[in-house]
Every structure is written in C-alpha cells, then in structure tokens.
Design a protein around this motif. Structure first.
Motif, PDB file in Angstrom:
ATOM      1  N   MET A   1       0.856  -1.178   0.000  1.00 61.19           N
ATOM      2  CA  MET A   1       0.000   0.000   0.000  1.00 61.19           C
ATOM      3  C   MET A   1       0.895   1.230   0.000  1.00 61.19           C
ATOM      4  O   MET A   1       1.819   1.319   0.790  1.00 61.19           O
ATOM      5  CB  MET A   1      -0.879  -0.050   1.247  1.00 61.19           C
ATOM      6  N   LEU A   4       0.518   7.521   2.167  1.00 60.93           N
ATOM      7  CA  LEU A   4      -0.328   8.664   1.857  1.00 60.93           C
ATOM      8  C   LEU A   4       0.291   9.943   2.395  1.00 60.93           C
ATOM      9  O   LEU A   4       0.831   9.963   3.494  1.00 60.93           O
ATOM     10  CB  LEU A   4      -1.717   8.500   2.470  1.00 60.93           C
ATOM     11  N   ASP A  66     -12.892   6.009   3.306  1.00 59.44           N
ATOM     12  CA  ASP A  66     -11.596   5.772   3.946  1.00 59.44           C
ATOM     13  C   ASP A  66     -10.521   6.705   3.379  1.00 59.44           C
ATOM     14  O   ASP A  66     -10.729   7.372   2.367  1.00 59.44           O
ATOM     15  CB  ASP A  66     -11.179   4.300   3.844  1.00 59.44           C
ATOM     16  N   ASP A  68      -7.632   6.241   1.878  1.00 61.24           N
ATOM     17  CA  ASP A  68      -7.158   5.973   0.516  1.00 61.24           C
ATOM     18  C   ASP A  68      -8.127   6.545  -0.513  1.00 61.24           C
ATOM     19  O   ASP A  68      -7.721   7.185  -1.479  1.00 61.24           O
ATOM     20  CB  ASP A  68      -6.998   4.472   0.264  1.00 61.24           C
ATOM     21  N   TYR A  69      -9.411   6.280  -0.319  1.00 57.78           N
ATOM     22  CA  TYR A  69     -10.408   6.748  -1.278  1.00 57.78           C
ATOM     23  C   TYR A  69     -10.405   8.275  -1.364  1.00 57.78           C
ATOM     24  O   TYR A  69     -10.376   8.839  -2.451  1.00 57.78           O
ATOM     25  CB  TYR A  69     -11.814   6.253  -0.908  1.00 57.78           C
ATOM     26  N   TYR A  71      -8.060  10.341  -0.657  1.00 55.88           N
ATOM     27  CA  TYR A  71      -6.812  10.806  -1.258  1.00 55.88           C
ATOM     28  C   TYR A  71      -6.842  10.653  -2.780  1.00 55.88           C
ATOM     29  O   TYR A  71      -6.534  11.596  -3.509  1.00 55.88           O
ATOM     30  CB  TYR A  71      -5.628  10.035  -0.669  1.00 55.88           C
ATOM     31  N   VAL A  72      -7.219   9.467  -3.260  1.00 50.28           N
ATOM     32  CA  VAL A  72      -7.240   9.218  -4.701  1.00 50.28           C
ATOM     33  C   VAL A  72      -8.268  10.121  -5.377  1.00 50.28           C
ATOM     34  O   VAL A  72      -7.982  10.731  -6.412  1.00 50.28           O
ATOM     35  CB  VAL A  72      -7.511   7.725  -5.013  1.00 50.28           C
ATOM     36  N   TRP A 181      -4.260   1.670  -7.822  1.00 52.00           N
ATOM     37  CA  TRP A 181      -3.828   2.426  -6.651  1.00 52.00           C
ATOM     38  C   TRP A 181      -3.124   1.562  -5.602  1.00 52.00           C
ATOM     39  O   TRP A 181      -2.021   1.900  -5.189  1.00 52.00           O
ATOM     40  CB  TRP A 181      -5.011   3.165  -6.007  1.00 52.00           C
ATOM     41  N   PRO A 182      -3.690   0.467  -5.172  1.00 51.64           N
ATOM     42  CA  PRO A 182      -2.989  -0.293  -4.119  1.00 51.64           C
ATOM     43  C   PRO A 182      -1.618  -0.799  -4.554  1.00 51.64           C
ATOM     44  O   PRO A 182      -0.747  -0.987  -3.738  1.00 51.64           O
ATOM     45  CB  PRO A 182      -3.922  -1.473  -3.830  1.00 51.64           C
TER      46      PRO A 182
END
Length: 184
Positions: A1, A4, A66, A68-69, A71-72, A181-182
């Motif tokens: 991962m 971030l 979350d 990650d979401y 951020y992307v 992404w991951p």
C-alpha cells in the motif's frame, strides 16, 4: 500500500479564496462528512489560487470514505482542475471551470467542465483526450502525468471530445480493488 501524504488544510493565504464563498456554502469545503447529497457542483475562478479550494471541495465530497479513497479522489480531481487552468480558456483572465460531483451507491463521478481550447492554441488537437503512458522519464517528470494518473487509478474516465466546452470526467468506485492504486 502506498504511503499517503495528507491533503493540506487551507492556509491563511488560501483562506482569502474561501472568503468569496457565501456562509451557506462553506460546508462544501470543510473536510467533514458532507450533508447528504447526490449531486453537488461549484464554479471556480480559473486561476492557480483556486486549486487548494478545489482540493478542499473534493476532499469534502469524499469525506466519510476511507483515507485511501479520499486521497485518490482528491488527487484525480485536482489533476482535472489543474488541467482546466493550464490547458484551456478557463485559465485565461476572468474565466472559470466547474467541478460537478455525483454520488451513487457504487462510487463517485466527477465532471470537470472547462471553457475549451485556448484561443492561442496551435496544436490543432480535437477529439477525445488520450492518456500518454507513464514510462521512463515521464514517471519522474514534474508535469504531464495528470491524465495518466486518472487513466491508471479511476474506474472509468473520458471526455466529450468537444474543443469549445470540454467536459472531462472520471468515476471512482468505492471499492479500489480494481484500481492500480494499491499496487502503486
């Protein structure tokens, strides 16, 4: 991962951009989970100083998801906003661009509408946008990677191919499993 990097809060200098937002719409930029909505849009001045405000808008639209979401989604939306300012008439004096967010049960779709090809453009490019692959030196380049990021991380993306009023969009599914992404 991937690691971030936090989405920066509006600084004092950037807070002057927020000063133009009416009080009843400030929650669009708060970074807190939004009041329930299906569609939300905002028209931004076509100047670089609008990018942090656009980022705050995008981050707030994805709040409640979350890290990650969020951020992307904010990263990809900021890329579209930056492209609107740099590569269209939206970046010319007195112009603007619009970000429109639509939330669905499967994910969020963002449409960035700009004011089309600059009058000074001589590239003759018309039709749909194409993301150039990120290879070699392009992986470390300081610019020119925006659409490649969108192509890589978004569930789907495209544009209307119209040179005078371009609408570039992407959909990001809540489940990032199908995204690269991951693995980035």
């Amino acid at each position: 991962m991937p690691t971030l990097v936090s989405v920066p809060a509006l600084t004092k200098a950037e807070d002057t951009v927020l000063a133009g937002v009416p009080d009843e719409y400030r929650h669009y930029f708060s970074g807190r989970p939004p009041v329930p909505f299906t569609k939300r849009h905002w028209e931004f001045p076509g100047e670089p100083a609008s990018v942090p405000l656009a980022r705050a808008f995008l981050d707030t639209c994805a709040a409640g998801r979350d890290a990650d979401y969020r951020y992307v989604f904010s990263l990809l939306g900021t890329e579209l906003a930056t492209n609107a300012i740099r590569h269209s008439r939206s970046g010319e004096e007195g112009q603007s661009f619009v970000l429109k967010v639509t939330r669905a049960p499967s994910g969020i779709t963002l449409v960035c509408r700009d004011n089309g090809k600059p009058t000074s453009s001589t590239d003759g490019e018309e039709g749909p946008l194409v993301a150039a692959p990120m290879e070699g030196d392009r992986l470390t380049a300081e610019s020119g990677r925006g659409l490649a990021l969108v192509d890589s991380f978004a569930t789907a993306w495209g544009d209307n191919g119209h040179p005078s009023i371009r609408k570039v969009w992407f959909h990001l599914a809540y489940d990032l499993t199908g995204s690269s992404w991951p693995a980035a």
